[in-house]
Motif scaffolding. Structure first.
Motif, PDB file in Angstrom:
ATOM      1  N   LEU A  45       6.921  47.312  97.019  1.00  0.00           N
ATOM      2  CA  LEU A  45       6.705  46.034  97.702  1.00  0.00           C
ATOM      3  C   LEU A  45       7.462  45.970  99.024  1.00  0.00           C
ATOM      4  CD1 LEU A  45       6.865  43.613  94.635  1.00  0.00           C
ATOM      5  CD2 LEU A  45       4.861  44.069  96.070  1.00  0.00           C
ATOM      6  N   ASN A  49       5.722  45.957 102.859  1.00  0.00           N
ATOM      7  CA  ASN A  49       5.835  44.672 103.557  1.00  0.00           C
ATOM      8  C   ASN A  49       6.903  44.682 104.643  1.00  0.00           C
ATOM      9  OD1 ASN A  49       4.075  42.473 102.025  1.00  0.00           O
ATOM     10  ND2 ASN A  49       4.893  43.882 100.482  1.00  0.00           N
ATOM     11  N   VAL A 294       2.334  41.176 100.589  1.00  0.00           N
ATOM     12  CA  VAL A 294       2.593  39.850 100.037  1.00  0.00           C
ATOM     13  C   VAL A 294       3.020  38.927 101.173  1.00  0.00           C
ATOM     14  CG1 VAL A 294       3.959  38.502  98.420  1.00  0.00           C
ATOM     15  CG2 VAL A 294       3.292  40.838  97.834  1.00  0.00           C
ATOM     16  N   ALA A 381      -1.705  41.848  93.271  1.00  0.00           N
ATOM     17  CA  ALA A 381      -0.709  40.801  93.517  1.00  0.00           C
ATOM     18  C   ALA A 381      -0.699  39.799  92.362  1.00  0.00           C
ATOM     19  CB  ALA A 381      -1.005  40.101  94.842  1.00  0.00           C
TER      20      ALA A 381
END
Length: 465
Positions: A45, A49, A294, A381
């Motif tokens: 993650l 990101n 995200v 997600a």
């Protein structure tokens, strides 16, 4: 006098000592692997990101392998189709062991976890289907919220530090094993298309050879590892998901012990391969599958799109209601009774923990929505969000009973006579009571001697001083 035939069995009662020891060893590896899984998911993650996102996509989509054999795959596909075959191989051994020596060997004892697992898969699918159809979404992802990730669930337990009694852990593990079985069937039946019958026939022939070599007692990793790779490659090219080859080979291993054996071949191989599965295969799969972008908008979409909302509600609500409801129904209409030391809220906590559906849910999400990369990432997600909510909910419920669990675990581990066997397993043994009487008498004599010394009077073995 023989026990009456209508005697009720204890649900979530104390496990036999050998089963408890095996469970403890297995869960230690799963717990460590689960922590690595958590670390890998967080790393994915973060990697996906940050400004390093481009390098993540480059590595994930890098292709390598022999194209002439149909195996020029991306790193992500090697992780999902190759490394997860190791995970499913271990799952196959676990299932075989449960069938011949574990909770599933006795049909009467197996009713509860099997019914709980079936309801725990049917209810999330029903929740997803209801949400998706009511919102005019795709029903292709109905299987995404049906699986439980035992490693992730145990990692949550390790993080929150809850000392679950062995019976509850065994129930969770058995649920996950049955879950894996049905997830395998779902993958084989619903996510197989365009069969190559020549490759499938070759895979079946390879599996037969694998089985015959086992039956003949042939030993040596240099025989089985190359054969396993060939079987996996043939299964991949057949159109059936390649992980099925791993399950099939795991189920072929002998998991019962012959006279004089300390471990069956299945137990030995599982002991060797499990660290590879839990410590390498599954974390690498998570690293290259959990890297979804995200953002605030993406998180809000999780709760607005029917497909993603169906996944979240399926994991959080469907799993808890399905596992708890199935367990209650089985206990209500069979001759099983809940362990008096445990309460139904304990079952609800474990049922909520079953809503952590990470590894297999991500895999099924890729299979269900593989033609739509955007929706695939959104469903991933949703799996992460749903698993997180389920983990938090289960953690709160488990923490409410943490002191009770610690007392139960302490009772299970107490060994006052220090013979290496927990006292709770010796309470019906007359020799144990003789040893304990001698120990207590020796302690009482020592206390009397210390009291006499403190008061200025001592006693010698040959008479008064």
């Amino acid at each position: 006098m023989a026990a009456p035939k209508n005697r009720r069995s204890v649900f979530l009662g104390r496990l036999p000592l050998p089963e408890r020891n095996f469970l403890a060893d297995a869960l230690r590896t799963e717990t460590v692997g689960g922590v690595l899984l958590l670390v890998a998911a967080v790393a994915a993650l973060i990697w996906a990101n940050t400004p390093l996102r481009g390098s993540y996509e480059t590595v994930r989509d890098f292709h390598f392998g022999p194209g002439s054999l149909g195996l020029n795959l991306s790193v992500q596909h090697w992780a999902a189709d190759g490394l997860l075959a190791v995970f499913f191989f271990v799952a196959g051994i676990e299932l075989k062991r449960e069938l011949v020596a574990g909770e599933l060997r006795d049909p009467k004892a197996a009713v509860l976890p099997v019914v709980a697992a079936i309801c725990g898969m049917a209810m999330p699918a029903l929740v997803y289907f209801t949400v998706a159809t009511s919102g005019n979404g795709s029903t292709a992802g109905w299987a995404v919220p049906t699986a439980t990730d035992i490693a992730f669930a145990l990692a949550v337990l390790a993080v929150i530090g809850t000392a679950l009694p062995s019976a509850l852990r065994a129930f969770l593990l058995t649920l996950a094993v049955v879950d894996d079985l049905f997830a395998i069937l779902i993958i084989a039946v619903f996510f197989t298309s365009g069969l190559n019958f020549a490759a499938l026939g070759g895979a079946v022939l390879g599996l037969v050879v694998f089985w015959l070599l086992l039956r003949k007692g042939v030993r040596g990793w240099y025989v089985y590892v190359p054969l396993a790779v060939v079987n996996w490659a043939l299964m991949y090219n057949s159109g059936v998901h390649a992980t099925i080859a791993g399950v099939a080979m795991g189920l072929m291993l002998r998991c019962h012990r012959h006279e004089g054996e300390r471990h069956s071949p299945g137990e030995h191989i599982e002991h060797v391969v499990r660290p590879l599965s839990a410590g390498l295969a599954v974390p690498l799969f998570a690293l290259f599958s959990a890297g979804v972008v995200v953002s605030g908008g993406a998180l809000s979409d999780v709760f607005t799109k029917p497909e993603t909302l169906g996944v979240v509600l399926g994991l959080v609500v469907g799993k808890a209601v399905g596992v708890f409801g199935g367990t209650w129904l089985a206990a209500r209409f069979t001759r099983a009774e809940l362990n008096p030391d445990l309460k139904w809220p304990d079952v609800l906590a474990v049922a909520s923990l079953a809503g952590i559906g990470f590894t297999v849910s991500l895999l099924i999400g890729e299979l269900a929505f593989g033609t739509d990369p955007v929706l695939t990432d959104e469903v991933k997600a949703a799996v992460l969000v749903g698993s997180l909510i389920a983990a938090v909910l289960a953690s709160v419920l488990l923490k409410l009973r943490d002191n009770k669990y610690r007392k139960l675990c302490a009772d299970e581990d107490r060994d006052d006579d220090q013979d290496g066997i927990p006292d709770i397993y010796e309470q019906d043994n007359p020799a144990y009571h003789l040893r304990m009487a001698a120990i207590l008498e020796a302690r009482a004599a020592e206390h009397r001697r210390l009291a006499e010394v403190a008061s200025g009077h001592t006693t010698r073995d040959d008479g008064p001083a």
